[in-house]
Design a protein around this motif. Structure first.
Motif: not given
Length: 748
Positions: A528-536, A619-626, A644-652
């Protein structure tokens, strides 16, 4: 707090001997929160190191001494001991004379690692020596590691062929070098205490046993004493021959000049000595000579001792064929020299204890082989590579792959063995490949002394199970489809020691259908930490206009594969656009997606859909998603969903057979009905989808309408989006790499 692993050292006793001192040096310096030592000794009395061992947190156990005629009683005592004590990671046997007896018993009792450590380059003469060689002969076949303190000891115990083949390793007897460095004030204090200020002090450190050759040492000193009445001989140590040597000293008229000091810490006495005389008949690698050189002391050593002990110009070798007078003349001719410590030289030669600790820590670790067909992009390949990185400081990790083509994942610092057997076409090709891979895998397991082999994917599972040697076989089930191949599952589960499933549903079904010895559920880790960093980080400039434009983005990540149900996603998205015209869809993953691009065009949404292709940092792509939507027909454990959830994106997600319900629900059994919408705490579960691929843009199924409705509800409600984001982040942390690593360590 995690308990330290325990290592059992097997010794004759715990007096001040060479092997005992070296082990204690290691024990004092090793991290005892990580590794603890216990001792099994063949003596009944309390000895020199017993109290210190207990103070350091170790235990001392005792069994009767082996005397050949008590063979069966000895084996019985060893068996009883290991039946009562199964807590050891390794048994480190320094008594090679009987190690071929106790090491196999320890292994049979469940101790993973058996180590034989040769400490001497010779055996006693006569019948005792012959019996020692006979008993010791099978040792090299029964130990996982064959260690020796010198090349001579290595050849003596394991044989030249074994050494030539690289199946034995020399680890020099390391010392705590700093405590032996020359100290002029300490020299003065010891000499004053013993009233030796104006004396020529000859010294020796060693137990009173035949190999140490004290009888010849006394003859040499007698010749020195004839010419230098101010000479004294200091003898440190004890042993079975001490009374005999005392009598010899009296006969030679040396009783007043020879000091029998018993077991003492040698470091201060090296300072007081002027010369070390060491005429052993045979040795492994005598730490005494290394310690003496560290203290800047000249040493005259018999040439039967390995040359590896000469690490400075202070040591000289002399033949035992020379007379005692010749030895004495050499000492007298070289006893005047400028004294200076040689600590730096000793450390550089690798004899300092700090340089050896890492070697022993590696030996005490289990050897873990991770087996995977490829390390190209894919879910279980990623888990394999991540597992290797997480455990490389816990185990000696190696990865076996069937082909090194298109390596993608980071395996830096990990040894990778390429079996070089890529896939072959046809049934016969597949059968041949299994047989060839099995043979190579077996050889690798034997050569690398593998304790556990953990495989990822059905192909690797089959090879792993068929190549079982003495390793524990762990089978990794990463997708529910694997359970449908009943023949392969029966075969692998029958041979597996553990079956590890990435979801609880799979674990329950494997247990019910195939009855393996042990089944564990181990969820895939999410960094999760790496994904958060990569998503930025910033995405490719070519895609910035799409990402930065108006409208919410729906994202999905996966390779192009029918099992991912992308035709459903595109049709569902087309319905979303009718309600939210500026909505966009982004599909991240490997593939041409040709037929899906055509479907998007047929649906009239091509301009709103981006196929990014494979991305090293998705992850720097998926983090743009709503919103993230997963439309898989089947999954094992959907890594992309958690990521995707670790990048802060709600999921279904579609409530496919395994995975999503266990991610979204607090109790996955509440979502047993896969044909209805289920609102979990961490996400929304959609009804399962039709697995029949349909690229006809005019055909829209009910489940696709439901998907669109749920997506529109979330995208249209800022409160739901924010709550979904918070819940997604919270849930992803429960699948953290730290938690995964803890669970893996428990399994190991």
């Amino acid at each position: 707090m995690k308990e330290p692993i325990r290592i059992l050292h097997v010794l004759g006793g715990l007096n001040l001997g060479g092997a005992e001192s070296r082990i204690m040096d290691l024990y004092r310096h090793i991290d005892r929160k990580e590794i603890q030592f216990d001792f099994l000794v063949h003596s009944s009395a309390e000895e020199y190191f017993d109290k210190e061992i207990r103070d350091l947190g170790g235990n001392v156990y005792r069994i009767p001494r082996f005397k050949v005629y008590n063979w069966f009683a000895y084996k019985k005592a060893v068996k009883r001991f290991f039946s009562e004590h199964q807590e050891f990671r390794a048994v480190h046997g320094h008594m090679t004379s009987t190690a071929s007896i106790y090491l196999p018993i320890a292994k049979k009792a469940g101790v993973p690692i058996a180590i034989a450590h040769a400490r001497s380059a010779g055996v006693p003469g006569g019948i005792k020596g012959i019996l020692t060689k006979i008993i010791r002969f099978p040792l090299k076949y029964r130990a996982d590691y064959c260690l020796a303190c010198s090349g001579a000891a290595c050849e003596s115990v394991y044989g030249k062929k074994w050494v030539r083949q690289g199946r034995a390793e020399v680890i020099p007897n390391a010392i705590d070098a700093s405590q032996y460095d020359y100290d002029a004030s300490q020299r003065e204090a010891v000499r004053k205490k013993l009233d030796l200020e104006d004396k020529l002090v000859i010294g020796h450190v060693g137990s009173f046993r035949t190999p140490k050759n004290h009888a010849f040492l006394l003859q040499v000193f007698s010749e020195i004493y004839k010419k230098r009445k101010d000479a004294v001989l200091l003898l440190l140590g004890e042993g079975e021959l001490i009374d005999t040597i005392k009598q010899q000293a009296a006969v030679l008229g040396l009783s007043e000049a020879v000091y029998f000091l018993g077991n003492q810490k040698a470091a201060p006495y090296y300072q007081a000595f002027d010369f070390l005389v060491f005429p052993s008949l045979y040795e492994g690698l005598p730490g005494t000579v290394v310690e003496a050189q560290t203290a800047g002391l000249r040493c005259l050593v018999s040439d039967t001792v390995t040359g590896e002990v000469k690490i400075t110009d202070l040591a000289e070798f002399y033949s035992l064929d020379k007379t005692a007078k010749e030895w004495a003349d050499y000492v007298l001719g070289h006893c005047r020299y400028e004294r200076a410590g040689r600590l730096a030289e000793v450390k550089e030669a690798g004899f300092d204890i700090e340089s050896q600790i890492e070697k022993y820590k590696k030996i005490y670790r289990k050897n873990l082989l991770l087996m995977v067909p490829l390390l190209h992009q894919g879910g279980f390949e990623r888990i394999c590579a991540l597992t290797a990185q997480l455990l490389k400081d816990v185990c000696n990790v190696r990865i076996a792959i069937f082909s090194s083509k298109d390596l993608f994942y980071d395996v830096s610092g990990i040894e990778v063995s390429d079996l070089n057997l890529p896939s072959r076409p046809g049934v016969l090709g597949k059968i041949l490949n299994v047989l060839l891979r099995r043979r190579k895998a077996k050889r690798l397991k034997r050569e690398r002394n593998i304790h556990i082999t953990y495989s990822f994917g059905p192909t690797a599972n089959l090879v792993n199970a068929l190549s079982k040697v003495k390793d524990e076989v762990w089978i990794g089930i990463r997708g529910y489809g694997a359970l449908e191949d009943k023949h392969a599952m029966n075969l692998t589960c029958k041979r597996a020691d553990k079956v590890i499933c990435c979801t609880q549903v799979m674990a329950d079904d494997v247990k019910a259908l195939y009855h393996p010895a042990q089944v564990e559920c181990l969820y895939n880790p999410c960094d999760t930490e790496a994904i958060r960093e990569l998503s930025e980080r910033q995405p490719d400039k070519a895609h910035k206009a799409f990402l930065e434009g108006n409208g919410p983005i729906i994202a999905s990540m996966s390779r192009e594969d029918d099992v991912k149900g992308f035709w459903h996603l595109l049709k569902g998205f087309a319905l979303v656009k009718k309600e939210i015209p500026d909505a966009k869809l982004m599909i991240i993953g490997e593939g041409e997606f040709t037929e899906y691009k055509k479907l998007a065009a047929d649906l009239g949404i091509a301009g709103s859909v981006l196929f990014t292709g494979v991305q090293k940092n998705p992850f720097c792509y998926v983090s743009w998603a709503s919103l993230y939507i997963m439309t898989s027909i089947t999954e094992g454990f959907p890594n992309s969903l958690i990521e995707a959830m670790a990048a802060g994106v709600p999921a279904i997600s579609v409530n496919c057979k395994t995975g999503p319900a266990e991610i979204f629900m607090e109790d996955y059994r509440e979502a047993a009905d896969q044909h209805r919408v289920c609102h979990g705490k961490y996400g929304i579960l959609l009804p399962v989808l039709n697995p029949e691929k349909n690229l006809d843009a005019s055909v829209v199924e009910e489940e696709e309408r439901i998907m669109a409705e749920e997506a529109v509800k979330v995208l249209s409600d800022a409160r739901l989006l924010e709550k979904g984001r918070e819940n997604a982040l919270a849930r992803s942390r429960e699948f953290s790499v730290e938690r995964y690593k803890e669970q893996m360590e428990m399994l190991l």
